[in-house]
Write a protein that holds these residues in place. Sequence first.
Motif, PDB file in Angstrom:
ATOM      1  N   GLN A 288       0.576  -1.065  -0.344  1.00  0.00           N
ATOM      2  CA  GLN A 288       0.076  -0.018  -0.049  1.00  0.00           C
ATOM      3  C   GLN A 288       0.909   1.201  -0.068  1.00  0.00           C
ATOM      4  OE1 GLN A 288      -2.591  -0.064   3.082  1.00  0.00           O
ATOM      5  NE2 GLN A 288      -2.911   2.317   3.093  1.00  0.00           N
ATOM      6  N   ASP A 289       1.569   1.746   1.049  1.00  0.00           N
ATOM      7  CA  ASP A 289       3.099   2.451   0.993  1.00  0.00           C
ATOM      8  C   ASP A 289       3.513   2.563  -0.610  1.00  0.00           C
ATOM      9  OD1 ASP A 289       2.224   3.106   3.244  1.00  0.00           O
ATOM     10  OD2 ASP A 289       4.253   2.263   4.275  1.00  0.00           O
ATOM     11  N   LEU A 290       3.712   1.528  -1.062  1.00  0.00           N
ATOM     12  CA  LEU A 290       4.208   1.665  -2.362  1.00  0.00           C
ATOM     13  C   LEU A 290       3.993   2.025  -3.450  1.00  0.00           C
ATOM     14  CD1 LEU A 290       7.255   1.175  -4.265  1.00  0.00           C
ATOM     15  CD2 LEU A 290       6.370  -1.267  -4.685  1.00  0.00           C
ATOM     16  N   ASN A 291       2.473   1.638  -3.758  1.00  0.00           N
ATOM     17  CA  ASN A 291       1.381   2.192  -3.973  1.00  0.00           C
ATOM     18  C   ASN A 291       1.090   3.847  -4.245  1.00  0.00           C
ATOM     19  OD1 ASN A 291       1.021  -0.250  -6.240  1.00  0.00           O
ATOM     20  ND2 ASN A 291      -0.270  -0.641  -4.719  1.00  0.00           N
ATOM     21  N   GLU A 292       1.066   4.334  -2.356  1.00  0.00           N
ATOM     22  CA  GLU A 292       0.947   5.190  -2.422  1.00  0.00           C
ATOM     23  C   GLU A 292       1.948   6.144  -2.655  1.00  0.00           C
ATOM     24  OE1 GLU A 292      -0.308   5.389   1.992  1.00  0.00           O
ATOM     25  OE2 GLU A 292      -2.307   4.739   1.435  1.00  0.00           O
ATOM     26  N   TYR A 293       3.013   5.847  -2.732  1.00  0.00           N
ATOM     27  CA  TYR A 293       4.258   6.438  -3.244  1.00  0.00           C
ATOM     28  C   TYR A 293       4.018   7.026  -4.956  1.00  0.00           C
ATOM     29  CZ  TYR A 293       9.027   8.065  -4.578  1.00  0.00           C
ATOM     30  OH  TYR A 293      10.041   8.643  -4.986  1.00  0.00           O
ATOM     31  N   ARG A 294       3.536   5.851  -5.032  1.00  0.00           N
ATOM     32  CA  ARG A 294       3.808   6.072  -6.701  1.00  0.00           C
ATOM     33  C   ARG A 294       2.476   6.831  -7.360  1.00  0.00           C
ATOM     34  NH1 ARG A 294       5.940   1.663 -10.335  1.00  0.00           N
ATOM     35  NH2 ARG A 294       3.629   1.861 -11.212  1.00  0.00           N
ATOM     36  N   GLN A 295       1.539   6.802  -6.568  1.00  0.00           N
ATOM     37  CA  GLN A 295       0.486   7.339  -7.237  1.00  0.00           C
ATOM     38  C   GLN A 295       0.273   9.024  -6.349  1.00  0.00           C
ATOM     39  OE1 GLN A 295      -1.697   6.526  -8.858  1.00  0.00           O
ATOM     40  NE2 GLN A 295      -0.513   4.768  -9.233  1.00  0.00           N
ATOM     41  N   ALA A 296       1.654   9.394  -5.697  1.00  0.00           N
ATOM     42  CA  ALA A 296       1.154  10.733  -5.259  1.00  0.00           C
ATOM     43  C   ALA A 296       2.789  11.354  -5.790  1.00  0.00           C
ATOM     44  CB  ALA A 296       1.803  10.537  -3.683  1.00  0.00           C
ATOM     45  N   SER A 297       3.574  10.564  -6.628  1.00  0.00           N
ATOM     46  CA  SER A 297       5.135  11.214  -6.980  1.00  0.00           C
ATOM     47  C   SER A 297       4.471  11.644  -8.323  1.00  0.00           C
ATOM     48  CB  SER A 297       5.698  10.305  -7.018  1.00  0.00           C
ATOM     49  OG  SER A 297       6.415   9.878  -6.081  1.00  0.00           O
ATOM     50  N   TYR A 298       3.665  10.521  -9.396  1.00  0.00           N
ATOM     51  CA  TYR A 298       2.939  11.014 -10.153  1.00  0.00           C
ATOM     52  C   TYR A 298       2.186  11.547  -9.785  1.00  0.00           C
ATOM     53  CZ  TYR A 298      -0.129  10.214 -14.703  1.00  0.00           C
ATOM     54  OH  TYR A 298      -0.317  10.863 -15.750  1.00  0.00           O
ATOM     55  N   ALA A 299       0.763  11.949  -9.211  1.00  0.00           N
ATOM     56  CA  ALA A 299       0.001  13.164  -9.113  1.00  0.00           C
ATOM     57  C   ALA A 299       0.599  14.614  -9.147  1.00  0.00           C
ATOM     58  CB  ALA A 299      -0.677  13.463  -7.734  1.00  0.00           C
ATOM     59  N   ALA A 300       2.159  14.245  -8.021  1.00  0.00           N
ATOM     60  CA  ALA A 300       2.975  15.840  -7.909  1.00  0.00           C
ATOM     61  C   ALA A 300       3.906  16.225  -9.500  1.00  0.00           C
ATOM     62  CB  ALA A 300       4.020  15.430  -7.355  1.00  0.00           C
ATOM     63  N   GLN A 301       4.037  15.118  -9.948  1.00  0.00           N
ATOM     64  CA  GLN A 301       4.892  15.521 -11.140  1.00  0.00           C
ATOM     65  C   GLN A 301       3.853  16.113 -12.623  1.00  0.00           C
ATOM     66  OE1 GLN A 301       7.470  12.355 -12.466  1.00  0.00           O
ATOM     67  NE2 GLN A 301       8.337  12.132  -9.914  1.00  0.00           N
ATOM     68  N   TRP A 302       2.633  15.869 -12.315  1.00  0.00           N
ATOM     69  CA  TRP A 302       1.347  15.633 -13.346  1.00  0.00           C
ATOM     70  C   TRP A 302       0.098  16.445 -13.003  1.00  0.00           C
ATOM     71  CZ3 TRP A 302       4.040  15.500 -18.021  1.00  0.00           C
ATOM     72  CH2 TRP A 302       5.115  14.743 -17.996  1.00  0.00           C
ATOM     73  N   PRO A 303       0.933  17.660 -12.134  1.00  0.00           N
ATOM     74  CA  PRO A 303      -1.125  17.950 -11.699  1.00  0.00           C
ATOM     75  C   PRO A 303      -1.436  17.743 -12.517  1.00  0.00           C
ATOM     76  CG  PRO A 303       1.517  19.595 -11.469  1.00  0.00           C
ATOM     77  CD  PRO A 303       1.490  18.692 -12.031  1.00  0.00           C
ATOM     78  N   PRO A 304      -3.301  18.439 -12.981  1.00  0.00           N
ATOM     79  CA  PRO A 304      -3.772  18.485 -13.842  1.00  0.00           C
ATOM     80  C   PRO A 304      -3.756  19.696 -14.456  1.00  0.00           C
ATOM     81  CG  PRO A 304      -4.981  17.837 -11.102  1.00  0.00           C
ATOM     82  CD  PRO A 304      -4.079  17.892 -11.461  1.00  0.00           C
ATOM     83  N   GLU A 305      -4.446  19.587 -16.177  1.00  0.00           N
ATOM     84  CA  GLU A 305      -3.934  20.884 -16.552  1.00  0.00           C
ATOM     85  C   GLU A 305      -3.952  21.899 -16.282  1.00  0.00           C
ATOM     86  OE1 GLU A 305      -4.100  20.417 -20.734  1.00  0.00           O
ATOM     87  OE2 GLU A 305      -2.441  18.271 -20.481  1.00  0.00           O
ATOM     88  N   GLU A 306      -5.360  21.880 -15.398  1.00  0.00           N
ATOM     89  CA  GLU A 306      -6.759  23.000 -15.200  1.00  0.00           C
ATOM     90  C   GLU A 306      -6.077  23.660 -14.316  1.00  0.00           C
ATOM     91  OE1 GLU A 306      -8.741  19.182 -13.459  1.00  0.00           O
ATOM     92  OE2 GLU A 306      -7.811  19.801 -15.591  1.00  0.00           O
ATOM     93  N   THR A 307      -5.525  23.344 -13.011  1.00  0.00           N
ATOM     94  CA  THR A 307      -4.925  23.653 -11.653  1.00  0.00           C
ATOM     95  C   THR A 307      -3.982  24.780 -12.640  1.00  0.00           C
ATOM     96  OG1 THR A 307      -3.134  22.509 -11.323  1.00  0.00           O
ATOM     97  CG2 THR A 307      -5.016  22.120 -10.167  1.00  0.00           C
ATOM     98  N   THR A 308      -3.810  26.076 -11.440  1.00  0.00           N
ATOM     99  CA  THR A 308      -2.672  26.821 -12.122  1.00  0.00           C
ATOM    100  C   THR A 308      -2.479  27.932 -10.781  1.00  0.00           C
ATOM    101  OG1 THR A 308      -4.314  28.866 -12.745  1.00  0.00           O
ATOM    102  CG2 THR A 308      -3.359  27.379 -14.331  1.00  0.00           C
ATOM    103  N   GLY A 309      -0.998  28.438 -11.406  1.00  0.00           N
ATOM    104  CA  GLY A 309      -1.052  28.967  -9.659  1.00  0.00           C
ATOM    105  C   GLY A 309      -0.538  28.603  -8.871  1.00  0.00           C
TER     106      GLY A 309
END
Length: 87
Positions: A27-48
């Motif tokens: 679970q920790d490994l999956n959470e790390y992978r998902q969170a790392s991805y999210a941090a590197q690829w935030p949704p395009e609609e988020t700005t500033g």
Amino acid sequence: MSTTDRKPAPAQLKAPLTLMLDGVALQDLNEYRQASYAAQWPPEETTGAERRLYVKHHQQLADQAALGLAMFLSDQVTRQIGEPVEL
């Protein structure tokens, strides 16, 4: 505490080890992978400021998951190589 009571440093690992990740570690490994991805690829609609907050939040989640995974790995290695386990 005198220096003679000090716990020795962990052994340096030189041979390959095999560990199984399941339960909380997986679970920790999956959470790390998902969170790392999210941090590197935030949704395009988020700005500033919203984007910075999103990235910071997911970096914190990744850090927490990485710490949990590192603690699990360290504990499992300690057990596998026969070092004393502190309870």
